[in-house]
Scaffold this motif. Structure first.
Motif, PDB file in Angstrom:
ATOM      1  N   ILE A  49      51.724  -2.931  55.731  1.00  0.00           N
ATOM      2  CA  ILE A  49      52.276  -3.316  57.026  1.00  0.00           C
ATOM      3  C   ILE A  49      53.779  -3.500  56.862  1.00  0.00           C
ATOM      4  N   SER A  51      57.304  -4.619  58.977  1.00  0.00           N
ATOM      5  CA  SER A  51      57.753  -5.298  60.195  1.00  0.00           C
ATOM      6  C   SER A  51      58.589  -4.357  61.054  1.00  0.00           C
ATOM      7  N   ASN A  52      58.651  -4.676  62.330  1.00  0.00           N
ATOM      8  CA  ASN A  52      59.492  -3.899  63.237  1.00  0.00           C
ATOM      9  C   ASN A  52      60.945  -3.940  62.755  1.00  0.00           C
ATOM     10  N   TRP A  54      62.245  -2.964  60.098  1.00  0.00           N
ATOM     11  CA  TRP A  54      62.387  -3.410  58.706  1.00  0.00           C
ATOM     12  C   TRP A  54      63.562  -2.733  58.009  1.00  0.00           C
ATOM     13  N   LYS A 168      49.545 -13.451  53.616  1.00  0.00           N
ATOM     14  CA  LYS A 168      50.122 -12.192  54.102  1.00  0.00           C
ATOM     15  C   LYS A 168      49.923 -12.049  55.609  1.00  0.00           C
ATOM     16  N   GLU A 169      48.785 -12.484  56.091  1.00  0.00           N
ATOM     17  CA  GLU A 169      48.567 -12.437  57.538  1.00  0.00           C
ATOM     18  C   GLU A 169      49.544 -13.366  58.255  1.00  0.00           C
ATOM     19  N   THR A 172      52.953 -11.793  58.674  1.00  0.00           N
ATOM     20  CA  THR A 172      53.061 -10.791  59.744  1.00  0.00           C
ATOM     21  C   THR A 172      53.271 -11.425  61.121  1.00  0.00           C
ATOM     22  N   LYS A 173      53.027 -12.718  61.223  1.00  0.00           N
ATOM     23  CA  LYS A 173      53.170 -13.411  62.509  1.00  0.00           C
ATOM     24  C   LYS A 173      54.498 -14.143  62.635  1.00  0.00           C
ATOM     25  N   THR A 180      54.371  -5.853  53.529  1.00  0.00           N
ATOM     26  CA  THR A 180      53.235  -6.507  52.903  1.00  0.00           C
ATOM     27  C   THR A 180      52.012  -5.620  53.051  1.00  0.00           C
ATOM     28  N   ASN A 181      50.846  -6.179  52.751  1.00  0.00           N
ATOM     29  CA  ASN A 181      49.605  -5.423  52.929  1.00  0.00           C
ATOM     30  C   ASN A 181      48.470  -6.353  53.353  1.00  0.00           C
ATOM     31  N   LYS A 182      47.485  -5.784  53.966  1.00  0.00           N
ATOM     32  CA  LYS A 182      46.313  -6.562  54.359  1.00  0.00           C
ATOM     33  C   LYS A 182      45.433  -6.827  53.139  1.00  0.00           C
TER      34      LYS A 182
END
Length: 205
Positions: A49, A51-52, A54, A168-169, A172-173, A180-182
């Motif tokens: 993932i 970020s916008n 980035w 990591k989740e 992302t917020k 990062t990664n899920k």
């Protein structure tokens, strides 16, 4: 062609044959392929993932000559020396410092958390490269909301079954620029590979 470079090229060709990278920009493909190459795991193409904006944010922070702060020495060791020379950046890892060990014990915190606190107290511009400790990433997220004058970028790849996926989740917020990664996968080699890829992207080396 140098034998090592030949093997690397062959590896990247195999990656492109086995995963769909069409959703990624050219710059993102460099990052994704290097992470897959470091891990030997095609699944990262689906898990990464970014970020916008980035890349825009990375270009901004790299111009400030930021400190590169690694959560563990294995991450620091994985960062390619020639990329540091090209970029003029310096890596730091405080987790083994005696002062950090003592302070962590005194505060009842992990050395990883205490290292991140130390970084925020001593640098204004920071690229965090996290490949081991979820507590380090959680501390970055916490302190980012307190040190609003700091400029940071996060490569967040902590590994494991305790808070790795959750941290990591949470990343992302936030409004922090990140890659990062899920999930639970991650590791020092992956975090270092992602940083090396960013230097390759920016300096075209």
């Amino acid at each position: 062609m140098d034998k090592g470079l030949s093997i690397e090229k062959e590896s990247f060709d195999i990656i492109e044959q086995n995963v769909d990278l069409s959703k990624f920009s050219d710059e993102e493909k460099i990052v994704v392929k290097r992470v897959i190459h470091a891990s030997g795991d095609f699944d990262f193409a689906k898990q990464i993932i970014l970020s916008n904006n980035w890349l825009t944010n990375f270009k901004k922070i790299i111009q400030t000559k930021p400190a590169v702060v690694c959560d563990v020495n294995m991450v620091k060791a994985g960062i390619t020396e020639k990329y540091l020379k090209v970029s003029g950046l310096k890596t730091h890892c405080f987790i083994s410092d005696e002062s950090i060990k003592e302070l962590a014990k005194l505060k009842g915190k992990t050395r990883a958390e205490t290292s991140i606190e130390h970084a925020f107290e001593n640098f204004d511009n920071i690229i965090f490269v996290i490949g081991n400790a979820p507590t380090a990433l959680l501390k970055v997220i916490e302190l980012n909301s307190l040190y609003t004058d700091k400029n940071i970028f996060v490569l967040g790849f902590p590994v494991g079954f305790v808070k790795a996926a959750e941290s990591k989740e949470m990343l992302t917020k936030t409004d922090i620029p990140f890659i990062t990664n899920k999930g639970t996968k991650g590791g020092s080699g992956i975090a270092a590979a992602a940083f090396n890829a960013l230097i390759k992207v920016y300096f075209n080396v």
